[in-house]
Write a protein that holds these residues in place. Sequence first.
Motif, PDB file in Angstrom:
ATOM      1  N   GLN A 127     145.642  52.534  57.597  1.00 32.55           N
ATOM      2  CA  GLN A 127     144.877  53.740  57.920  1.00 32.55           C
ATOM      3  C   GLN A 127     144.638  53.841  59.422  1.00 32.55           C
ATOM      4  OE1 GLN A 127     141.691  53.051  55.121  1.00 32.55           O
ATOM      5  NE2 GLN A 127     142.583  54.465  53.625  1.00 32.55           N
ATOM      6  N   SER A 132     147.838  57.700  55.427  1.00 32.09           N
ATOM      7  CA  SER A 132     146.780  58.102  54.507  1.00 32.09           C
ATOM      8  C   SER A 132     147.207  57.753  53.092  1.00 32.09           C
ATOM      9  CB  SER A 132     146.492  59.602  54.616  1.00 32.09           C
ATOM     10  OG  SER A 132     147.659  60.342  54.304  1.00 32.09           O
ATOM     11  N   CYS A 133     146.223  57.436  52.281  1.00 32.24           N
ATOM     12  CA  CYS A 133     146.496  57.108  50.875  1.00 32.24           C
ATOM     13  C   CYS A 133     146.654  58.410  50.109  1.00 32.24           C
ATOM     14  CB  CYS A 133     145.346  56.281  50.302  1.00 32.24           C
ATOM     15  SG  CYS A 133     145.614  55.800  48.586  1.00 32.24           S
ATOM     16  N   ASN A 134     147.828  58.605  49.522  1.00 37.03           N
ATOM     17  CA  ASN A 134     148.040  59.856  48.794  1.00 37.03           C
ATOM     18  C   ASN A 134     148.231  59.645  47.301  1.00 37.03           C
ATOM     19  OD1 ASN A 134     150.619  58.857  48.658  1.00 37.03           O
ATOM     20  ND2 ASN A 134     151.618  60.627  49.551  1.00 37.03           N
TER      21      ASN A 134
END
Length: 144
Positions: A127, A132-134
């Motif tokens: 991050q 970004s965590c999608n």
Amino acid sequence: MDISQLESITENTAKEILSLSKQLGYENDFGPLLRRLQEIIPLKDHAIFVAKVNGKIVGWLHCLICLRVESPLFVEVTGLVVDENVRGQEIGKKLIETSKVWSQNHGVSIIRIRCNVVRTESHKFYQALGFSCNKEQKVFEISL
């Protein structure tokens, strides 16, 4: 520190990669690991980068171009390990930057990284680099 793409593999280099992998709990046998490296290195849609300090490998990254029916073309970083004794010295960041350049040189503008849910420090690292965590998912496996 020097970062380069592996173009060939020696037993010593494979042993260094094996040793680093074990730091993250990846238990591999030397013979199969060496054979996988020998198979991966010549592939044009794969890259293995190593970071060296004083001639010793202190980090490695494996990435590959993924062509999927359901998704736009992307590069996946399938492995990234930095020696626990030199973490915090931006080696991982420089390996990621190298994979970004490699991806762009191959006409790919998306990079993905899958990370075990228990590796929360790794999540923070990615991050901080702008990832970004999608999606979160489970991985299913069957032995044949």
